[in-house]
Design a protein around this motif. Sequence first.
Motif, short mmCIF file in Angstrom:
data_model
loop_
_atom_site.label_atom_id
_atom_site.label_comp_id
_atom_site.label_asym_id
_atom_site.label_seq_id
_atom_site.Cartn_x
_atom_site.Cartn_y
_atom_site.Cartn_z
N UNK A 262 -4.73 2.38 -0.76
CA UNK A 262 -3.71 1.73 0.03
C UNK A 262 -4.13 0.47 0.29
N UNK A 263 -2.60 -0.47 0.23
CA UNK A 263 -3.35 -1.84 0.37
C UNK A 263 -1.77 -2.43 0.77
N UNK A 264 -1.81 -3.46 0.74
CA UNK A 264 -0.37 -4.21 1.58
C UNK A 264 0.83 -3.95 0.41
N UNK A 265 0.51 -3.40 -0.65
CA UNK A 265 1.73 -3.00 -1.66
C UNK A 265 1.86 -1.38 -1.85
N UNK A 266 0.82 -0.92 -1.66
CA UNK A 266 0.63 0.64 -2.02
C UNK A 266 0.62 1.58 -0.69
N UNK A 267 1.42 2.40 -0.71
CA UNK A 267 1.51 3.56 0.21
C UNK A 267 1.40 4.83 -0.44
N UNK A 268 0.44 5.84 -0.14
CA UNK A 268 0.10 6.97 -0.95
C UNK A 268 1.77 7.76 -1.37
N UNK A 269 2.48 7.71 -0.21
CA UNK A 269 3.94 8.21 -0.36
C UNK A 269 4.94 7.22 -0.36
N UNK A 270 5.87 7.12 -1.24
CA UNK A 270 6.82 5.88 -1.01
C UNK A 270 8.13 6.40 -1.66
N UNK A 490 5.43 -8.99 3.65
CA UNK A 490 4.38 -9.09 2.89
C UNK A 490 3.73 -7.66 2.88
N UNK A 491 3.85 -6.98 3.70
CA UNK A 491 3.13 -5.64 4.03
C UNK A 491 3.81 -4.43 3.96
N UNK A 492 3.47 -3.69 3.17
CA UNK A 492 4.45 -2.32 2.90
C UNK A 492 4.53 -1.54 4.09
N UNK A 493 3.35 -1.66 4.99
CA UNK A 493 3.18 -0.76 6.20
C UNK A 493 4.28 -1.31 7.02
#
Length: 504
Positions: A262-270, A490-493
């Motif tokens: 998990x980071x600024x461009x990755x979420x486990x479900x998207x 800038x952040x997927x969250x």
Amino acid sequence: MSDELNYVLQARRDKVAALEAKGIAPFAYGFDRQQFAAQCAGLLGDAEEGPTVQVAGRVVAWRAHGKTTFAHLGDSSGRVQLYLKKDVLGEGGYALCDLLDLGDVVGAVGPLFRTRTGEVTVKVERLELLAKSLRPLPFGKEEVVDGTVVRHSAFADGEQRSRQRYADLAVHPEVRALFAARSKMTSAVRAFLDGLGYLEVETPVLQPLYGGAAAKPFETHHNALDMPLFLRIADELYLKRLVIGGFDRVYEIGHDFRNEGIDRTHNPEFTMIEFYEAYADYTVMMGRVEALLIAAATAVRDALTAAGLATDAPAFDPAVLAGPFARMEWLPSLSQAMHVPDVTQLSDAELRAAAEKIGVHGVGKLSRPKLMDELFQHHVESKIERPTFVVDYPKELSPLAKPKRGNPDLTERFELFARGKEMANAFSELNDPIDQRQRFEAQAALKAAGDEEATAVDEDYLRAMEYGMPPMGGVGIGMDRLFMYLTGTTHIRDVILFPTMRPE
RNA sequence: GACCCGGUAGCUCAGUCGGUAGAGCAUGCGGCUUUUAACCGCCAGGUCGUGGGUUCGAUCCCCACCCGGGUCACCA
């Protein structure tokens, strides 16, 4: 953060008891809302007094002055000022004010008027408590400086804003507007594909085999069937089965799941959209992607503009909204960026040295195509700002794409990049089941050797292909990242309502 | 997974070179019938992320852990 009742929470519980003692229900069943807050200014027009309105929403500001009180009520459209006056509400009606708090949901009925400062305001004749707020929302104080809202002591803790998105949304109209814009973008994408005769379908999220991408899956277990199931990492193989079945144009918008970091461009479900079109090759799909992105950008621009949130984000960039997007070929653009006549003519040692120079680890273990891909990412991809199609990838990097007509070392594949990030990936899809079986078996060999991301042979998919798969073009676009790009987030969250987090 | 930074009142933060903590806003009480960061006065509010250790004494120093953020790795 304790759930024990502190003095703040206790004070509100005490008010509930006081309300009940007065025979006032703290939690109502409904309210006959007739107007939205944002309509009030239009209803008053240039007049000093206007029609009676019935508005409902949350108390977002409160200024008590003894026998009179000013408040602001916020709803999904905006906010409107309430004027509560003892003379108007009567002794009993005004007494309710003592038991109200910031955050309470209320309904207000009364005529519009204009205050001394010119603000359109409801002169409240009847005030109804619709839901008592037992926990203070983290409202910051707001002031308007040079036309822009400045918040003081705002709700700023990113972790808590993500965990308690309901509170984040409740106190931040601009966050609501951002997520509303995301919904508008999704609607625009649907409308675009629906307009082309695409059929929206739903394929399994729980799959006995996962495939269509290289990623680590989430695994679960079905009790009645006593078998493992995987959450999908891509929609691809099921959508292609549908094209075989005769649905010429299909798309699906849904969540994919990848068991990775998990980071600024990755979420486990998207959220992924994939669409497949029979008889189209990748050049047709390039046009589709271009038009789709423009439709998405236009929807985002319009939604943010309507909310008063116009910015200099890409959704407002005329070059993004108008197209056409630039196109570049993979190998020539890499050669040019590296200032060599032809990157394919470089020796293995020269490629490794070039890769090492840009900080690639373990260059000795990488194949020539992988080395070139690292160089491409560094020298070309990361520098692409505005939407640009990169076409004709080396065959080894594109195991799902058909070979390029006239040059079998390349494939008919393109990716769309913007702001240094991949936006879309598309091919003329491989429709040869004999070739497909060989590629599956190569994957299976990798899996047996311990590659967690390699996939197994999907016999059912091969059977489907053997019935005859029409030539087709296919596209995948990460919707979260597309929206991030268009809004400059800038952040997927910040574009996922409830991002994956550890429990508190 | 590695390294760095952070976790103090409901919110936003300060602070203690080790002697159990402060501010603004919010809450409570009093005052105020056109305010809008309303204003004025008073009161109250915290096992300083968790668990150990050192110490006469720890919110502060040390260790571990939890949670979050950042950078990197991973993510064809």
